[in-house]
Design an enzyme around this catalytic site. Sequence first.
Site, short mmCIF file in Angstrom:
data_model
loop_
_atom_site.label_atom_id
_atom_site.label_comp_id
_atom_site.label_asym_id
_atom_site.label_seq_id
_atom_site.Cartn_x
_atom_site.Cartn_y
_atom_site.Cartn_z
N VAL A 1 0.83 -1.21 0.00
CA VAL A 1 0.00 0.00 0.00
C VAL A 1 0.86 1.26 0.00
O VAL A 1 0.44 2.32 -0.45
CB VAL A 1 -0.94 -0.05 1.23
CG1 VAL A 1 -0.15 0.01 2.54
CG2 VAL A 1 -2.01 1.02 1.21
N LYS A 2 2.11 1.14 0.48
CA LYS A 2 2.94 2.32 0.64
C LYS A 2 3.45 2.88 -0.68
O LYS A 2 3.92 4.01 -0.72
CB LYS A 2 4.12 2.04 1.58
CG LYS A 2 3.74 1.48 2.92
CD LYS A 2 2.76 2.34 3.70
CE LYS A 2 3.34 3.62 4.19
NZ LYS A 2 2.66 4.10 5.41
N ASP A 3 3.34 2.10 -1.76
CA ASP A 3 3.73 2.64 -3.07
C ASP A 3 2.97 3.93 -3.37
O ASP A 3 3.46 4.81 -4.07
CB ASP A 3 3.41 1.63 -4.18
CG ASP A 3 4.43 0.51 -4.25
OD1 ASP A 3 5.31 0.46 -3.38
OD2 ASP A 3 4.32 -0.32 -5.17
#
Length: 353
Positions: free
Chosen positions: A48-50
């Site tokens: 999700v951090k992309d």
Amino acid sequence: MSERHRRPYNDVTELVGWTPLVRLNRVVDDVRTPVYGKCEFMNPGGSVKDRIGRAIIEEAEEEGRLRPGGTVVEATSGNTGLALAMAASLKGYRCVFTLPDKMSVEKRKLLRAFGAEVVVTPSDVPPDHPDHYTNQAERLASEIPGAVLANQFYNGANPRAHYGTTGPELWQQTEGRITHFFAGAGTGGTLSGTGRYLKERNGKIQVVGVDPVGSVIAPFFRSGTMPEGSTYLVEGLGSDKIPGTLDLGVVDDYVTVTDAQAFRMTRRLTREEGLFVGGSAGLIVHAAVERARELDDPDALVVAILCDWGERYLSKVFDEDWLAEKGIHLDDGEDDGSGVDDGAGAQSAGARA
Ligand code: PMP
């Protein structure tokens, strides 16, 4: 096969977002309420951090803080570092990350594979200790010439990225029928940014935070006072302080889940749904399925964030010896007492390890 990627992309960062929403079929047992997983592990960096990596770098460039030859410094549980390193690799920035030693060795190796320099820090120090990973990152950012601190725990670009992408995607993918959104807060970017967008579209949507037992966020949400935190094994969410990027004002409820419950669901997601995810996804799905069971409503629509890809935990949640060493017993089918409840329940022995 669904039709995707019909046109070529200019670079890997264009592949971030528009992750699929997939119905959970078997891990919900006989629950009638539909539960869907948002497949954030399908982002190119596997998490999700992309969504925030590129946003943070571009904002620092626009503000003139990050210039050619510059360095990106960050305190990370691994995934933000990877996202930043991916975005930075296209522009030739140096990356220096502080990573607590409880994070998997796979994450450490992944960050180094992307060319980042990794400073491993102790996990068992309080947030005000100079060796705490956030304090070490701040120090490095001030010492290295031309460095910027990505500062995911206080950087508004983090929740804004979710407000601008994760929220609208879920609204469109469910055609506005989403009724419950489940996420955990590491920084709170996903929970607050997505939650705020969804609430603005429909104030009735329930935004539910999920915390590991031992994190201070759920107890703080319930009581308004800061408890003493304790160690837990799930990586990437929960905290020993309240991050600046977490807006509890958009959160309706905060529930807690034990490490054993999280890991049991993580493994079920892989074996029964073919969804190879990390422990934080198992933690969130466990809470989402419990709520779906209580709701018993075929017209509700529950969404859980599947935060990252399971391969970076092969030496942990998917390793029997590691689980045994930590005192986590998964196959007894028994609850270990704490459950998704008021957070006051017993903590498994392993969670304190
Ligand atoms: N799960 C994992 C595996 C993560 O790496 C993170 C981010 N640290 C989260 C959940 C929580 O995301 P956020 O920082 O947006 O709260």
